[in-house]
Design a protein around this motif. Structure first.
Motif, short mmCIF file in Angstrom:
data_model
loop_
_atom_site.label_atom_id
_atom_site.label_comp_id
_atom_site.label_asym_id
_atom_site.label_seq_id
_atom_site.Cartn_x
_atom_site.Cartn_y
_atom_site.Cartn_z
N GLU A 1 0.81 -1.21 0.00
CA GLU A 1 0.00 0.00 0.00
C GLU A 1 0.85 1.27 0.00
O GLU A 1 0.41 2.31 -0.47
CB GLU A 1 -0.92 0.00 1.22
N ARG A 2 2.05 1.17 0.51
CA ARG A 2 2.97 2.31 0.47
C ARG A 2 4.40 1.78 0.37
O ARG A 2 4.69 0.65 0.77
CB ARG A 2 2.83 3.21 1.70
N GLY A 3 5.27 2.59 -0.20
CA GLY A 3 6.63 2.15 -0.48
C GLY A 3 7.47 1.96 0.78
O GLY A 3 7.18 2.54 1.83
N PHE A 4 8.48 1.13 0.64
CA PHE A 4 9.42 0.91 1.73
C PHE A 4 10.43 2.04 1.81
O PHE A 4 10.90 2.53 0.78
CB PHE A 4 10.18 -0.41 1.52
N ASP A 5 10.75 2.45 3.01
CA ASP A 5 11.79 3.46 3.22
C ASP A 5 13.11 2.71 3.44
O ASP A 5 13.57 2.54 4.57
CB ASP A 5 11.45 4.33 4.41
N PHE A 6 13.71 2.26 2.34
CA PHE A 6 14.88 1.39 2.43
C PHE A 6 16.03 2.03 3.19
O PHE A 6 16.75 1.35 3.92
CB PHE A 6 15.36 1.00 1.03
N LEU A 7 16.24 3.32 3.01
CA LEU A 7 17.38 4.00 3.61
C LEU A 7 17.02 4.77 4.86
O LEU A 7 17.90 5.39 5.48
CB LEU A 7 18.03 4.93 2.59
N GLY A 8 15.74 4.75 5.26
CA GLY A 8 15.31 5.47 6.45
C GLY A 8 15.09 4.57 7.65
O GLY A 8 15.06 5.04 8.79
N ASP A 9 14.92 3.28 7.41
CA ASP A 9 14.74 2.31 8.49
C ASP A 9 16.08 1.65 8.80
O ASP A 9 16.82 1.27 7.90
CB ASP A 9 13.71 1.25 8.08
N ARG A 10 16.38 1.48 10.08
CA ARG A 10 17.70 0.99 10.48
C ARG A 10 18.00 -0.39 9.89
O ARG A 10 19.05 -0.58 9.27
CB ARG A 10 17.78 0.92 12.01
N TRP A 11 17.09 -1.33 10.07
CA TRP A 11 17.36 -2.69 9.60
C TRP A 11 17.22 -2.81 8.10
O TRP A 11 17.96 -3.56 7.45
CB TRP A 11 16.46 -3.70 10.31
N LEU A 12 16.27 -2.07 7.51
CA LEU A 12 16.15 -2.09 6.04
C LEU A 12 17.42 -1.52 5.39
O LEU A 12 17.86 -2.01 4.35
CB LEU A 12 14.92 -1.31 5.59
N ALA A 13 17.98 -0.49 6.00
CA ALA A 13 19.21 0.10 5.46
C ALA A 13 20.36 -0.91 5.54
O ALA A 13 21.13 -1.07 4.58
CB ALA A 13 19.56 1.37 6.22
N ARG A 14 20.48 -1.60 6.67
CA ARG A 14 21.52 -2.62 6.80
C ARG A 14 21.33 -3.72 5.75
O ARG A 14 22.28 -4.14 5.08
CB ARG A 14 21.48 -3.23 8.20
N GLU A 15 20.10 -4.21 5.62
CA GLU A 15 19.83 -5.29 4.67
C GLU A 15 20.07 -4.83 3.23
O GLU A 15 20.58 -5.61 2.41
CB GLU A 15 18.39 -5.78 4.85
N SER A 16 19.72 -3.59 2.94
CA SER A 16 19.92 -3.08 1.58
C SER A 16 21.40 -3.01 1.23
O SER A 16 21.81 -3.37 0.12
CB SER A 16 19.29 -1.69 1.45
N LEU A 17 22.22 -2.56 2.17
CA LEU A 17 23.66 -2.49 1.92
C LEU A 17 24.27 -3.88 1.79
O LEU A 17 25.18 -4.09 0.99
CB LEU A 17 24.34 -1.72 3.06
N ILE A 18 23.75 -4.82 2.55
CA ILE A 18 24.23 -6.20 2.43
C ILE A 18 23.94 -6.74 1.04
O ILE A 18 24.79 -7.38 0.40
CB ILE A 18 23.60 -7.09 3.53
N VAL A 19 22.72 -6.48 0.55
CA VAL A 19 22.36 -6.94 -0.80
C VAL A 19 23.27 -6.30 -1.85
O VAL A 19 23.75 -6.98 -2.77
CB VAL A 19 20.88 -6.61 -1.10
N ALA A 20 23.51 -5.01 -1.71
CA ALA A 20 24.38 -4.31 -2.68
C ALA A 20 25.79 -4.87 -2.66
O ALA A 20 26.41 -5.07 -3.71
CB ALA A 20 24.39 -2.81 -2.38
N ASN A 21 26.32 -5.14 -1.47
CA ASN A 21 27.68 -5.68 -1.37
C ASN A 21 27.75 -7.10 -1.91
O ASN A 21 28.73 -7.46 -2.58
CB ASN A 21 28.15 -5.64 0.08
N VAL A 22 26.73 -7.91 -1.62
CA VAL A 22 26.70 -9.28 -2.15
C VAL A 22 26.67 -9.26 -3.67
O VAL A 22 27.38 -10.02 -4.34
CB VAL A 22 25.49 -10.05 -1.57
N TRP A 23 25.84 -8.38 -4.24
CA TRP A 23 25.74 -8.28 -5.70
C TRP A 23 27.10 -7.94 -6.30
O TRP A 23 27.50 -8.50 -7.31
CB TRP A 23 24.73 -7.19 -6.07
#
Length: 238
Positions: A91-113
């Motif tokens: 219903e609404r977008g994720f704040d990937f870089l505004g949430d503490r754990w989402l930001a950590r997980e997003s950076l992990i995905v980027a580094n893995v890629w």
């Protein structure tokens, strides 16, 4: 400076972030890199093309790939949020870089890629060096594919795995460009690593002593990792 940092909540959080980021990314890069290497080691239509494509994340400059991920994770312009919203899955977008754990997980995905090609190329070279006769003998003895993997492939790749894991740990532990370009250690210091916190305290913050002390904390582990990498290389060349 060292005494102060040991009681500094931000430094303690950074130590947790660094351990989590390094451990999780290296494990995922190892597992996915080995899986892709096993697939790409087979002869199928277009396997040379896919081997070439695999190198793209690794050869693209880190800052450019970090900017690409920054746009992908942006809460306003993220195509991930746009796609999920259009499909009616959220219903609404994720704040990937505004949430503490989402930001950590997003950076992990980027580094893995970015880091998967390092493991995949290394494992492809290792797989090519394994004699085919070993698999033929295992087939004759009735070993399954899974038994052949654990009894032949994995055992013979263990020395190479030690080298790849050690070097990848060093690269990940000291990852600066990806973190600083995407989050600058935010939100609320949730993605700071030792290298980014040292830079923030020393250069923009002007606390050169604190920055140097933070960098000093990393030296013992880096020395251990460098010694492990050198020892593994010597073992493989003997």
């Amino acid at each position: 400076n060292y005494q102060y940092l040991l009681t500094d909540p931000v430094f303690q959080l950074t130590a947790f972030n660094t351990a989590l980021y390094t451990t999780v990314t290296v494990v995922f890069k190892l597992a996915l890199g080995l899986w892709l290497a096993v697939i790409l080691n087979r002869r199928f239509a277009g396997y040379r093309f896919w081997r070439s494509v695999l190198l793209l994340p690794y050869i693209v400059p880190t800052v450019l790939s970090a900017f690409a991920w920054w746009w992908i994770l942006d809460p306003t312009f993220s195509f991930i949020n746009w796609s999920l919203l259009r499909l009616g899955l959220i219903e609404r977008g994720f704040d990937f870089l505004g949430d503490r754990w989402l930001a950590r997980e997003s950076l992990i995905v980027a580094n893995v890629w970015r880091g998967i090609p390092f493991f995949t190329v290394g494992y492809l070279a290792g797989l090519a060096a394994i004699p085919k006769e070993l698999y033929e003998a295992a087939d004759i003895d009735g070993a399954s594919k899974l038994q052949q993997f654990w009894g032949i492939t994995w055992v013979l790749l263990l020395p190479l795995t030690t080298i790849l894991t050690t070097f990848s740990t060093i690269f990940t532990f000291t990852d600066f460009q990806l973190i600083w370009t995407i989050t600058r250690g935010g939100p609320a210091n949730a993605t700071h690593l030792f290298v980014t916190l040292a830079y923030q305290r020393a250069i923009p913050g002007g606390a050169m002593g604190e920055g140097a002390a933070i960098a000093g904390f990393t030296l013992p582990l880096l020395l251990v990792l460098a010694w492990a990498a050198l020892r593994a290389l010597r073992r493989t060349t003997i």
